[in-house]
Enzyme design. Structure first.
Site, short mmCIF file in Angstrom:
data_model
loop_
_atom_site.label_atom_id
_atom_site.label_comp_id
_atom_site.label_asym_id
_atom_site.label_seq_id
_atom_site.Cartn_x
_atom_site.Cartn_y
_atom_site.Cartn_z
CG HIS A 1 1.04 1.69 -6.37
ND1 HIS A 1 2.10 1.65 -5.51
CD2 HIS A 1 0.35 2.80 -6.06
CE1 HIS A 1 2.05 2.71 -4.72
NE2 HIS A 1 1.00 3.41 -5.03
CB SER B 1 7.70 1.70 -1.46
OG SER B 1 6.54 1.37 -2.21
CG HIS B 2 6.68 7.82 -3.66
ND1 HIS B 2 6.83 9.13 -4.05
CD2 HIS B 2 5.49 7.43 -4.16
CE1 HIS B 2 5.76 9.50 -4.74
NE2 HIS B 2 4.94 8.49 -4.83
CG ASP C 1 -1.45 6.18 4.05
OD1 ASP C 1 -0.51 5.65 3.43
OD2 ASP C 1 -2.60 6.31 3.59
N GLY D 1 1.29 -2.76 6.14
CA GLY D 1 2.54 -2.67 5.40
C GLY D 1 2.29 -2.30 3.96
CG ASN D 2 3.88 -0.01 0.40
OD1 ASN D 2 4.91 0.11 -0.24
ND2 ASN D 2 2.72 0.40 -0.05
#
Lengths: 225, 796, 79
Positions: free
Chosen positions: B92, B142-143, B165, B591-592
């Protein structure tokens, strides 16, 4: 020499920016008031805006009602200063004892944000003279604790004295008793409503400009004073 | 939840809303009692006990990673260092499985694309210059897993995290949008997860005063057990106010402010506690293993936003970082890494809200609503004064040094002494095996064009209604009505419009548009094309509002990176997205990645959610979504319609089918469509526009009529196959309404530019139905009942 | 020091949708026989010995409860 209308900011207040814009759009000067100051800065009227003051801790508006600035507002209201509480502001005015009743959790339990039809039931208060009796307004409603509650005696008194300003029409979005969306005090100077007139001042960003009338009415009242 | 202490005495002394738990004695610098000091795992102790067993595997580290840490440090790590490395080197935080693939974004971004970027990949969020001295920052995050465990708090803290953020870029957060994905709409677990997630998104976002202007809700059985909660936040700042996360300037102070630090989210790190004391009642084995769920308090964050903005505007902040995943470990190592010196931190100074926390726990805590700032010593007093005005707890916990390492002390003992970059940026890099799955060809060969289709008018009519009522096409009002869209008074377009449009400057009318999209079914059929189609759709959704697409963010949700088939999907999706961005000329600014979205052996559909941000010179020129705004509008279908049903919503609803190839990608055509829409909006030629996507033309017609509360008379082109025209999902298309007076000018422009343009009917304000010639006449009331009834019936 | 518990409940005549939601959920989870649920708040206070009952009552009715819509009770309990 325009009128000055104060807009209070508590920790957690959200719609002060919008209330100030509505005040300016109506032609008055918007003055920022800080919750911790015993100072109304010589304004002619006060708006207690919407949001989540103190995170709605304890009860919506409960903690804000004890703020230093509110002592001044209560005093000024006693002398006839027009005061408008919108959404959380309505909750604060009820907790502060400036208006009767209380706001509780929406009967549907969800937060509701929608464009709501309202009927104008009172056109003599300082905040509603610009409307025609029975006029229907389309104004945003956005709240989770907007159900107006009061004892039958208080409700009878409000209706009997013509102090219900607005009622929900088409359907009651939160379980408010007698479809009451907004009320005024005995002198018609202090008003509170759950819907947000400050979000209905420009069809670009809101459903209509039906809300502007409340601020224009207040200006009329101040000019006449 | 939280206690409040209230000072009710006397008139107006004000009431303090203490937003956290009881005050705990923090270290006063007093020496530790001997027994505790003996048990504390200091650097000194670690150097002299190299063979001590450490639970690195329980903390998620591999043997070679543990060995590497020892190599870096020249000794075994202390407990606190082990906690830091294990959490910062997790998938993560370190992106170890995705880094090698994500490099491709950098490789394909041209200088021209970079021209408007003020901050890009690697920063807290991407920032682009939108003109007039304004800059906009946006990002998707995301979460997912926490939202399965605790839907409300998982979603709420997801929103909180992405908002911070954005704050860390020096911006005021101004809007949010949430792409959400759940298992089947009628599954019992969806009834548990969806309402909680939606309430959490609304509960947190509304309290922050952020209008929710977009997002998605998608149902698919592959998300059962693995809901996807992606959260986007948009922020605005003056270009000159950009703040980046770095600590530089020896002697500058490190200030931790916001909520107190507690045991939230510690989860796995608590295994270290059992290694320290034997029998302390408050810690060690006496403490139960804690859940990993963080609990958020949006009021604290709202106050933090206002406090931060005042700090920024007063010039009191040299660098800033938010505390998200990996809490202080991340904030300190990232700030130190990005700076030009070392850092010293005294953990004793961290304000706590739980008793007996160990250094490892303090460093790993994921307590919400905390930020870390770098402040010049001469500014500290003013900084504290601003925090006090907002009732925000703030403490100097350290300073920038001229050394090289990040040194962390606890009770005067050195417990962490690490080169910060090895923690924050030089984590492991994996080259996971990539393998195109064998069944990919089988899936492609499963042609949806052989599926039985409705053909008679009655059948087609029934199909239009069934589609409009289907869970993935029906109205999302049940969800979006729980979100405040009005706060701050700058929202010009929000759901159910294709893109959210926000005014940035009240004087000039300058604004932005955002959209998020992904069709994971297309991506399953072809990950490269699917990612490009997600980009194309988000790009198109921005364009139909009249805005010019300018930048891209993404949230790449995939299964386990240990599955070579999943890694193939990931690699292909990244390539598709990067190549697509290069062709469209707009950069990915950040991004993520979320891996491990799977239960057992079955991964979720590959879901690369793409967010596109666009700019609009004058928001009054934006194009609304519903027809009926002007007298006598002509309805035109722009773009080309082909027989394309691979991965379509019709194939799912009618046949539960997923096979074939996704619709053809033609980015040049998307660009052309966007240019025409822009010209149309600027010159007032277009009075409504709606993009075509899932559900095809039928769905676009249903929505534009219901949103505009206006009937329509539709005539499909001569010789057209009604089924194909109504339900095909060819990309690059939009339905526009053009006032009759503008029709000729507009159609001539399309012809001149080579954009296919077919007249498909007229809006008819006098009619109360959608009338598709030779197919069906459906009253708006009937359409509305079908479209609006589904979610309320399912979720109450 | 003494421990005091203040219970705040919505007045009987006030609509309590949260309590109703709980009551509705119980049979769905297989629990029968619950005919009504009202949802309120409980405050636990640590109070100095010189804080008397009259003061506690004032605290309850001025801050902890909104007397327009809520009833309250104050109890001293074993610490």
């Amino acid at each position: 020499m325009s009128a000055k209308i104060g807009v209070i900011t508590f920790p957690g207040t959200l719609d002060d920016v919008d209330a100030a814009r509505a005040v300016r759009r109506a032609g008055a000067e918007a003055v920022s008031l800080w919750h911790a100051d015993h100072d109304l800065k010589g304004v002619d009227a006060v708006v207690v805006p919407g949001g989540f003051s103190y995170g709605d801790y304890l009860r919506c508006g409960a903690i804000a009602s004890f703020a230093p600035v509110m002592t001044e507002v209560v005093q000024a209201a006693g002398k006839g200063m027009p005061v408008l509480g919108i959404c959380n502001g309505f909750q604060i005015l009820c907790e502060a004892g400036l208006l009767p009743g209380a706001l509780t959790r929406n009967s549907g339990l969800h937060f509701v944000c929608r464009d709501q039809w309202l009927k104008v039931d009172n056109t003599t208060s300082a905040w509603t003279t610009r409307y025609d009796a029975g006029a229907e307004l389309l104004v945003p409603l956005k709240s989770g604790e907007g159900a107006y509650m009061a004892s039958p005696e208080v409700l009878d008194e409000l209706e009997g004295e013509g102090r219900v300003l607005f009622r929900y029409v088409e359907d009651n979005p939160n379980g408010s008793l007698r479809d009451i969306a907004g009320i005024t005090d005995a002198r018609g100077r202090v008003a509170g409503l759950m819907p947000h007139p400050e979000h209905a001042i420009d069809p670009l960003t809101g459903p209509t400009d039906d809300g502007l009338g409340m601020f224009l009415s207040a200006l009329d009242a101040l000019v006449a004073a | 939840m939280t206690d409040n202490s209230a000072d009710v005495t006397a008139s107006g002394s004000g009431v303090q809303a203490v937003t956290d738990g009881p005050t705990v004695e923090t270290g006063t610098g007093a020496q530790l009692p001997a027994e505790e000091r003996a048990a504390l795992d200091t650097v000194l102790r670690a150097s002299s006990s190299p063979d001590d067993e450490q639970p690195y595997r329980e903390l998620g580290l591999k043997d070679d990673e543990y060995a590497r840490i020892k190599e870096i440090l020249g000794r075994r790590p202390t407990d606190a260092e082990l906690a830091m490395y294990s959490v910062m080197w997790s998938e993560h935080c370190s992106y170890k499985s995705s880094k090698v693939h994500l490099k491709y974004f950098g490789e394909t971004t041209t200088d021209e694309m970079r021209a408007k970027m003020l901050a890009g990949i690697g920063e807290n969020a991407g920032v682009i210059d939108i003109g007039d001295g304004w800059a906009v920052t946006f990002k998707l995050e995301s979460h997912n897993h926490p939202s399965y465990v605790e839907p409300y708090q998982g979603a709420a803290t997801g929103v909180g995290g992405i908002v911070r953020d954005i704050m860390a870029m020096g911006a005021r957060p101004v809007a949010v949008a949430d792409p959400l994905r759940f298992g089947p709409a009628d599954a019992p677990d969806t009834k548990r997860v969806l309402p909680g997630v939606v309430a959490g998104v609304g509960g947190y976002g509304n309290c922050l005063g952020l209008p929710n202007i977009g997002g998605e809700v998608v149902f698919d059985e592959s998300y059962a057990g693995n809901p996807l909660v992606n959260a986007m936040c948009v922020g605005v700042l003056k270009s000159e106010d950009l703040h980046l996360a770095h600590a530089s300037g020896t002697g500058n102070k490190i200030v931790l402010f916001g909520a107190r630090t507690g045991l939230d989210g510690i989860g796995g790190v608590s295994v270290l506690a059992s290694e320290t004391f034997d029998d302390s009642a408050e810690s060690g084995t006496g403490r139960k293993k804690l859940p990993s769920v963080q609990v958020g308090d949006p009021f604290t964050e709202k106050v933090l936003i206002e406090c931060c903005l005042e700090l920024y505007h007063s010039g009191l902040v040299v660098g800033i970082q938010d505390l998200g995943g990996a809490g202080l470990s991340c904030a300190t190592s990232e700030l130190a890494s990005a700076g030009d010196g070392g850092m010293r931190v005294d953990l004793d100074r961290v304000p706590l809200r739980a008793t007996g926390m160990t250094p490892a726990e303090i460093l790993s805590s994921e307590s919400q609503e905390r930020m870390c700032a770098v402040v010049r010593p001469s500014d500290v007093d003013d900084f504290m004064a601003v925090c006090e005005r907002w009732d925000v707890t703030a403490t100097v916990i350290g300073e920038v040094t001229d050394g090289e390492n990040l040194e962390i002390y606890w009770r005067d003992e050195l417990v962490v002494d690490v080169p910060p970059r090895t923690v924050a940026h030089q984590g492991p890099v994996y080259e996971r095996p990539v393998q195109r799955p064998a069944e990919q060809d089988l899936i492609s060969a499963d042609n949806p064009n052989t599926l039985s289709r409705p053909s008679t008018p009655d059948e087609l009519r029934a199909e239009v209604l069934r589609m409009a009522a289907s869970p993935n096409l029906c109205s999302r009002e049940w969800v979006t009505a729980q979100y405040d869209r009005y706060v701050r008074g700058n929202t010009v377009l929000a759901q159910p419009s294709d893109g959210g449009v926000l005014r940035i400057d009240e004087e000039t009318g300058r604004g932005i548009a955002v959209a998020t999209d992904c069709n994971a079914r297309y991506t399953r059929l072809d990950p490269y094309a699917g990612a490009q189609l997600a980009l194309a759709e988000a790009y198109r959704n921005v364009a139909v509002t009249g805005a010019t697409p300018a930048a891209v963010t993404n949230c790449l949700n995939f299964g386990s990176p240990e599955d070579p088939g999943v890694m193939w999907q990931f690699q292909q999706a990244v390539r598709g997205l990067a190549d697509g961005c290069a062709e469209l000329g707009i950069p990915v600014t950040g991004g993520n990645v979320s891996f491990y979205n799977q239960t057992g052996e079955q991964p979720i559909l590959p879901t690369p959610v793409v967010g596109v941000l666009g700019t609009i010179d004058d928001v009054t020129r934006r194009i609304p979504t519903g027809i009926g705004g002007e007298e006598g509008e002509t309805l035109l279908l722009l773009g080309e319609t082909r027989e394309e049903f691979g991965g379509s919503e019709w194939a799912r609803v009618a046949h539960d089918h997923l096979g074939g190839t996704p619709p053809q990608v033609d980015l040049a055509a998307e660009k052309l469509l966007a240019e025409v829409l822009l010209a149309g909006s600027r010159d007032g030629m277009v009075s409504a526009a709606h993009d075509l996507s899932e559900g095809g033309l039928a769905q676009a017609l249903v929505e534009t009529a219901l949103i505009g509360e206006c009937g329509a008379r539709v005539v499909l082109p001569e010789g057209a196959d009604p089924f194909v025209w109504l339900f095909s999902e060819s990309a690059g298309r939009a339905l526009v309404a053009v006032p009759r007076s503008e029709e000729l000018r507009f159609t001539e422009m399309c012809a001149a530019r080579g954009l296919p343009c077919a007249k498909v009917g007229v809006a008819d304000a006098g009619s109360s139905s959608v009338d598709i010639q030779d197919v069906a006449e459906i009253p708006l009331a009937e359409l509305r009942e079908a479209w609006e009834g589904t979610l309320p019936a399912l979720f109450g | 020091m003494a421990r005091v518990v203040v219970d705040v409940m919505p007045k009987q005549e006030i609509l309590d949708p949260q309590g109703q939601a709980v009551a509705t959920a119980l049979p769905r989870l297989g629990f029968e026989g619950i005919s009504e649920v009202r949802q309120g708040k409980r405050f636990e206070l640590e109070v100095a010995d010189d804080v008397d009952d009259a003061q506690l009552a004032k605290i309850a009715e001025t801050l902890l409860a909104n007397p327009v819509i809520e009833d309250w009770t104050v109890r001293r309990v074993e610490s």
